[in-house]
Design a protein around this motif. Structure first.
Motif, short mmCIF file in Angstrom:
data_model
loop_
_atom_site.label_atom_id
_atom_site.label_comp_id
_atom_site.label_asym_id
_atom_site.label_seq_id
_atom_site.Cartn_x
_atom_site.Cartn_y
_atom_site.Cartn_z
N GLU A 74 44.69 34.52 57.08
CA GLU A 74 45.48 33.93 58.15
C GLU A 74 45.84 32.49 57.80
O GLU A 74 45.14 31.82 57.05
N ALA B 243 48.65 29.43 54.99
CA ALA B 243 49.64 28.87 55.91
C ALA B 243 50.84 28.31 55.15
O ALA B 243 52.00 28.55 55.51
N HIS C 30 58.11 24.47 64.70
CA HIS C 30 58.00 25.12 66.01
C HIS C 30 58.99 24.55 67.02
O HIS C 30 58.81 24.71 68.22
N ARG D 94 45.24 32.44 73.24
CA ARG D 94 45.99 33.32 72.33
C ARG D 94 47.44 33.38 72.78
O ARG D 94 47.73 33.54 73.98
N VAL E 216 55.14 35.33 64.84
CA VAL E 216 53.72 35.04 64.70
C VAL E 216 52.98 35.32 66.00
O VAL E 216 53.57 35.35 67.09
N GLU E 217 51.68 35.53 65.84
CA GLU E 217 50.72 35.46 66.93
C GLU E 217 49.68 34.43 66.50
O GLU E 217 49.27 34.43 65.34
N TYR E 218 49.26 33.57 67.43
CA TYR E 218 48.31 32.54 67.02
C TYR E 218 47.28 32.27 68.11
O TYR E 218 47.49 32.58 69.29
N VAL F 58 44.97 29.01 69.42
CA VAL F 58 44.79 27.57 69.33
C VAL F 58 43.50 27.21 70.06
O VAL F 58 43.27 27.62 71.19
N LEU G 17 44.54 25.63 64.70
CA LEU G 17 45.55 26.66 64.94
C LEU G 17 45.43 27.72 63.84
O LEU G 17 45.55 27.41 62.66
N ILE G 18 45.15 28.96 64.25
CA ILE G 18 45.06 30.09 63.31
C ILE G 18 46.18 31.06 63.66
O ILE G 18 46.25 31.54 64.81
N PHE G 19 47.04 31.39 62.68
CA PHE G 19 48.18 32.25 63.01
C PHE G 19 48.33 33.38 61.99
O PHE G 19 47.82 33.30 60.86
N GLN G 20 49.02 34.44 62.42
CA GLN G 20 49.30 35.61 61.58
C GLN G 20 50.79 35.91 61.60
O GLN G 20 51.45 35.78 62.64
#
Length: 662
Positions: A296, A314, A335, A365, A381-383, A385, A400-403
């Motif tokens: 991720e 990232a 963003h 989420r 994306v889905e993330y 925070v 922040l972790i996103f896919q």
């Protein structure tokens, strides 16, 4: 001084301090200051050699400044570990596991004789664990004293090694009688796993006339096995002749239990200390590997939304290098626009809102958004925070972790297309079944009409076999007509959305019994119910459902009793928005292996000559109930009767009346 990972180290639960070559404290993380009892302002000017620390070694003796772990590390240039006790400046005495790691200006491989310029000390507060260990050691000492004082049993054996005479201690220990323990009978009280080794060692000692020592488990009168240390010596007279053997059983069960517990605690403590020391000494390398290997994308943002760290995943997903992203305003860079290209105001952004303290203190989420690549293309994306708490010397921020969910969206679209295709195919099949059943009516009416005309004109004029053939033909036409009608009913249920409304089951049952009145009177049957609820459904479908269930109960009756059908309802245990309806009869019943099969199409359990029908009745019932969002199943005992269970949705605002207690 704590390096690039300092913001993480400041939040660790383990103490970390930095000292110069003279022992002066230069910096400490939050946990370190808490354990030492100092604030950030008080830290300046402190030295580990200060007598106020009252530092002791593991034996509780004063520890000279040059023997402190940090000073040893500076002097030797090697990692130094020790357990020490000190008095925090807040007044509390604490026990610490300390690992002191020297740092050289020349790097990790300095020339011989090079003196470190800094030392990093990682320490863990083990005050509670150390006190627990001391308690266990004192407990072990008490157990040993108790065992020696009270838990010993004396016995004697003949020169040949047989137990003879009265042995009151052995009898008290094992509960054996004299007849049971004589000879080698005493071994029956020894644990089966220990018996053979014990007897073998005893026989060797007797044959060599040497001291016998062993340890084994013995069964006490209550059936419990306890552990004993056993010793026996030969008793000789003045001429060296063997008079007898004298033995002693010492109960060491408590001792072994305490030793095992102490060993387990020590092993656990050692493992924890080793693991934590290793983890924190390798912290920088671990963080690098973690961020580099994660699939991720991960950003660490400061309170202004600037990237403090970025992992390779990232950067790769967004088409940048890690260096290009460091220090950038991430909202403005990736963003600032929605998926349709319209501006995304920063005050509406979930990340910015969390940075500004507007969205609570927990993780959030977010789905259905896009980040923008360097080449200007969007990435769906889905993330998640998550806020990082601020401290007196660290500003906080968010992680922040996103896919990238491009593949997931494509898979979802393919699934929705497959579902739509399946629904279209089902509609076509239902339409085909309806049209086919409807179109079969016309030729069937023709065959039926001519069969009836043949019967009227020629019955009795030909031989008996011809009349039988005419009967067969008319019976087949009747059964075919019933089968087609049932198929039409089955296909109509799913052809279009049936209008739903509140339907009182009491009214439905009145209509069903009125339609079956002639059959009920003919069979002497009864259909009873009370306090049935109002459900949500289609009136015509519910009438057909109840009619099929009651008709089945009347059809499959026992010859020795008139049919009796009872309907009742109770609140559903799974969902208060449903009612649990039961339709019980006293008929012939259904064998367990057919409880599920009877709900299939064209399923008959009896020959047509015994019970008429097409095998579609219960299949129609299941289709109606499932179309309402409910369930249907049955319980049955052969020769006793059948209970059909239905879970049906209640009409809005309705409840199931509680069943009467009488």
């Amino acid at each position: 001084m704590l390096g690039g990972a300092g913001w993480l180290i400041h939040h660790l639960p383990m103490g970390v301090i930095v000292q110069d070559a003279d022992g002066r404290l230069l910096e400490a993380n939050r946990a370190g200051r808490s354990i030492l009892g100092v604030t950030g302002d008080e830290l300046s000017g402190l030295n580990s050699r200060d007598h106020r620390w009252e530092i002791l070694n593991e034996r509780g003796q004063p520890l000279a400044p040059q023997d402190q772990p940090a000073m040893r590390a500076i002097r030797s240039g090697q990692v130094s570990r020790a357990t020490v006790s000190l008095r925090a400046l807040s007044g509390e005495r604490r026990w610490l596991k300390v690992t002191a790691i020297p740092q050289f200006t020349e790097g990790d491989d300095p020339p011989p004789g090079t003196r470190p310029h800094l030392v990093y000390s990682v320490f863990e507060d083990v005050t509670d664990s150390y006190a627990m260990q001391l308690d266990f050691e004192r407990s072990e000492q008490r157990y040993r004293a108790l065992v020696i004082a009270t838990s010993q049993y004396v016995w004697t054996n003949s020169p040949e090694g047989f137990m003879t005479d009265e042995q009151p201690d052995w009898a008290s220990l094992t509960g054996q009688t004299r007849e049971e323990y004589q000879g080698y009978g005493w071994s029956d009280a020894v644990h089966p796993d220990d018996r053979a080794p014990t007897v073998l060692r005893w026989q060797e000692a007797v044959s060599t006339r040497t001291r016998f020592d062993t340890e084994h488990r013995v069964r006490t009168p209550g059936g419990e096995y306890r552990t004993f240390s056993v010793r026996a010596v030969p008793l000789l007279d003045a001429d060296g002749e063997l008079l007898e053997w004298v033995g002693l059983h010492t109960d060491i069960t408590a001792l072994r239990t305490a030793e095992a517990a102490l060993k387990a605690i020590n092993a656990d403590l050692e493992t924890q200390v080793m693991e934590r020391s290793r983890a924190y000494s390798d912290l920088a390398r671990f963080n690098s590997l973690l961020l580099g290997s994660a699939g991720e994308g991960i950003f660490g943002l400061d309170p202004q939304g600037r990237a403090r760290f970025t992992n390779p995943a990232a950067a790769s997903m967004l088409g940048y290098t890690v260096e290009e992203l460091q220090g950038q305003d991430m909202h403005a860079l990736i963003h600032a626009r929605h998926a349709d290209g319209t501006p995304y105001p920063e005050e509406d952004c979930p990340v910015s809102r969390m940075l500004n303290g507007l969205d609570g203190s927990g993780a959030r989420r977010v789905e259905g958004e896009v980040f923008w690549r360097k080449d200007g293309t969007p990435v769906p994306v889905e993330y998640v925070v998550t806020p990082l708490p601020a401290s007196e010397d660290q500003p906080g921020g968010v992680v922040l972790i996103f896919q990238d969910v491009t593949a997931a969206q494509q898979a979802r679209a393919a699934l929705e297309q497959a579902i739509a295709e399946l629904e279209r195919s089902n509609r076509e099949l239902e339409q085909f079944a309806y049209v086919s059943s409807h179109d079969l009516q016309e030729p069937l009416r023709t065959v039926g009409s001519y069969a009836e005309l043949l019967g009227r004109r020629y019955r009795g004029q030909l031989d008996a076999r011809a009349d039988q053939y005419l009967d067969f033909m008319q019976d087949a036409v009747t059964r075919m007509r019933q089968l087609i009608n049932d198929l039409l009913s089955f296909s109509r249920i799913g052809r279009a959305e049936a209008p739903e409304s509140p339907v009182a089951l009491d009214g439905v049952l009145h209509g069903v019994t009125a339609g079956l009145k002639a059959l009920l009177d003919e069979q002497g049957a009864s259909v009873t119910w009370s306090d049935l609820p109002v459900v949500r459904g289609n009136t015509m479908h519910l009438h057909q459902l109840m009619s099929n269930l009651v008709s089945n109960a009347l059809k499959f009756r026992r010859p020795d009793a008139p049919p009796a059908v009872t309907l009742s309802a109770r609140p559903d245990e799974q969902d208060a928005a449903f009612t649990h309806l039961q339709v019980h009869d006293n008929g012939i019943g259904i064998a367990p292996e057919f409880h599920e099969r009877v709900f299939g199409l064209f399923q008959r359990l009896h020959r047509r000559e015994e019970y008429e029908g097409t095998g579609l009745g219960l299949a129609i019932c299941r289709k109606i109930v499932q179309g309402m969002g409910g369930e249907i199943w049955l319980e049955s005992d052969v020769g006793v009767g059948t209970t059909v269970h239905l879970r049906l949705p209640l009409a809005s605002g309705q409840t199931t009346p509680q069943p009467s207690s009488t």
